[in-house]
Design a protein around this motif. Structure first.
Motif, PDB file in Angstrom:
ATOM      1  N   ARG A 220       0.773  -1.085  -0.038  1.00 12.12           N
ATOM      2  CA  ARG A 220      -0.062   0.072  -0.156  1.00 12.12           C
ATOM      3  C   ARG A 220       0.772   1.179   0.015  1.00 12.12           C
ATOM      4  N   GLY A 221       0.297   2.180  -0.229  1.00 12.08           N
ATOM      5  CA  GLY A 221       1.201   3.609  -0.264  1.00 12.08           C
ATOM      6  C   GLY A 221       1.579   3.803   1.105  1.00 12.08           C
ATOM      7  N   TYR A 222       2.745   4.788   1.022  1.00  9.05           N
ATOM      8  CA  TYR A 222       3.231   5.130   2.138  1.00  9.05           C
ATOM      9  C   TYR A 222       2.488   6.023   2.834  1.00  9.05           C
ATOM     10  N   ARG A 223       2.280   6.159   4.359  1.00  8.15           N
ATOM     11  CA  ARG A 223       1.600   7.085   5.080  1.00  8.15           C
ATOM     12  C   ARG A 223       2.492   7.698   6.024  1.00  8.15           C
ATOM     13  N   THR A 236       8.009  -0.117  -4.792  1.00 10.30           N
ATOM     14  CA  THR A 236       8.222   1.358  -5.141  1.00 10.30           C
ATOM     15  C   THR A 236       8.837   1.681  -6.500  1.00 10.30           C
ATOM     16  N   TYR A 239       5.800   1.310  -8.968  1.00 11.46           N
ATOM     17  CA  TYR A 239       4.647   2.197  -9.078  1.00 11.46           C
ATOM     18  C   TYR A 239       5.061   3.632  -9.089  1.00 11.46           C
ATOM     19  N   GLU A 241       6.421   5.320  -6.679  1.00 10.02           N
ATOM     20  CA  GLU A 241       6.132   6.114  -5.522  1.00 10.02           C
ATOM     21  C   GLU A 241       6.360   5.207  -4.279  1.00 10.02           C
ATOM     22  N   MET A 243       6.149   2.753  -1.406  1.00  7.22           N
ATOM     23  CA  MET A 243       4.995   1.614  -1.084  1.00  7.22           C
ATOM     24  C   MET A 243       5.781   1.111   0.309  1.00  7.22           C
TER      25      MET A 243
END
Length: 452
Positions: A220-223, A236, A239, A241, A243
């Motif tokens: 999932r995307g980094y938060r 990463t 995509y 971005e 991850m």
């Protein structure tokens, strides 16, 4: 007067009617003085006795003057009520705390404080307050107790004013009230372990892995705040971005507690009736399963489900367990017999499958309803049934043949089914149900939603 957190109201704002209404507050002593005064005045007029006339006028005027003075008295008082606790099991006591504050600049006279309570909670409490100084307060309390579950209003609070001579009493009633919820009795149940539980994640939880291997990562995307050690560089780069790997998520096992409320399924009434045992048993099972980490819901034969929100209508996964338990206990506090004759609507709710553990509390089951209950087992994992025979509960003479036949039908469908006799201990039945499930052994091995 404020109660239950409502805005305070001044006592003088509660006065209704005029002076004639205040005259209705004359006590027996006041009416006697008035009658004696009028009689003395009439006799003095007939006999021509001026001294007797003066006595008669004094006796007649005194209660009238007390009424006028008391009527024109303007006490400004506020009050509050606090329940401790606001939700109490049947047969246990709750304490009601009352507080009266004099917010005027003058001291009050003699006051009588009275709270209205239903007769099932005990006698109506009354307190005499001699004098409350300006800016002063008084605190009193009383206890209430009920052997019958339900929701009972407390209030409105009444303040009775009286003059120093006891000639007149005026009552000020206030509109605010609170509600005491008497929930069913619950019993602590022993833990009964079945296969399929993951150690370290609670008795009712299973681990749901987000990955099966390095090549099966679901990122999932980094938060903001994520640990950089969880960054998955391959995703990463793919995509474009940052991850991160998804964490292992604990997933709660599910449990549905089914309560049969059909009127035709139970006979008798009162705290010791079969229906009340079933309600108490359902409450105990709900509390126990929530404590063991299950996502739980309450289902009745009418098809209504509580809480009806969250993941598939289950509580405990998206709501705080204590709030969920309170909501279901409030429902059980007021649940009553239904007019329905069958369990088909409850079966329709269970048709979706993936219901986990099913715990049923049934009244009398005829052949048709026993078949419906047997089919419910196919829509769930493990299933436990407690069947109450009305003949045994009301007359002490069970219809052994039909009851045993219904239990056999449920057991053939995979239920752990037990008959419940009057005064039976639910913890002991719970252990027996666990033994019966263990003896079933391989028949239920691998099904979802073990119970504890």
């Amino acid at each position: 007067m404020a109660a239950g957190g409502l805005p305070a109201e001044s006592a003088d704002e509660q006065a209704r009617g005029g002076l004639w209404a205040a005259l209705a507050g004359l006590t027996t002593r006041g009416r006697s003085f008035l009658a004696a005064g009028v009689a003395a005045a009439v006799c003095a007029f007939v006999l021509g006795q001026e001294d007797l006339l003066r006595v008669g006028l004094l006796l007649a005027v005194l209660p009238l003057v007390c009424t006028v003075v008391l009527y024109r008295t303007r006490y400004r008082v506020t009050g509050s009520r606090r329940l401790s606790p606001g939700r109490v099991p049947a047969g246990s006591e709750a304490r009601v705390h009352l507080r009266l504050d004099n917010v005027s600049r003058l001291p009050t006279g003699l006051l009588m404080l009275q709270d209205r309570v239903p007769y099932v909670l005990g006698p109506r409490p009354r307190f005499v307050l001699d004098r409350v100084e300006a800016g002063g307060k008084r605190e009193v309390s009383y206890r209430v107790r009920s052997d019958l579950r339900g929701r009972y209003p407390l209030g409105p609070l009444q303040l009775r004013l009286t003059d120093p001579f006891g000639m007149c009493e005026l009552t000020r009633a206030f509109s605010a009230y609170d509600t005491l919820t008497v929930i069913p009795r619950t019993e602590p149940l022993p833990p009964v372990r079945l296969s399929g539980e993951a150690a370290g994640y609670g008795d009712g939880r299973h681990r749901s892995l987000a990955l099966a291997g390095e090549d099966d990562v679901i990122p999932r995307g980094y938060r903001h705040g994520d640990d950089l050690r969880r960054v998955h560089w391959r995703s990463t780069a793919r995509y474009g971005e940052l991850m991160v790997r998804r964490e292992e998520q604990p997933q709660r096992a599910r449990c549905t507690v089914l309560l049969d409320t059909r009127d035709i399924a139970y006979a008798g009434a009162g705290p010791d009736s079969a229906f009340e045992w079933a309600v108490s048993g359902a409450a105990s099972a709900l509390t126990h399963m929530l404590e063991r980490g299950f996502s739980v819901r309450l289902l009745t034969d009418t098809g209504s489900s509580v809480p009806g929100e969250g993941a598939g209508g289950f509580a405990g996964s998206t709501q705080d367990s204590s709030d969920s338990a309170g909501l279901m206990m409030d429902t059980l506090a007021v649940v009553d017999h239904s007019d329905g004759g069958g369990l088909s609507r409850a079966y329709d709710v269970l048709r979706g499958g993936n219901e986990g553990l099913l715990i049923g509390f049934f009244g009398d089951l005829d052949e048709e309803q026993a078949a419906v209950a047997a089919k419910m087992r196919r829509r769930s994992g493990a299933a436990v049934a407690f069947v109450l025979d009305s003949g045994l509960w009301t007359h002490g003479s069970p219809e052994r043949g039909p009851v045993e036949e219904r239990l056999r039908l449920l057991r053939e469908a995979g239920w752990a089914a037990l008959a419940v006799s009057p005064g039976a201990s639910l913890p002991e039945l719970w252990r027996r149900a666990g033994q019966e499930r263990s003896e079933a052994g391989t028949a239920s091995k691998g099904t979802a939603g073990g119970w504890s």
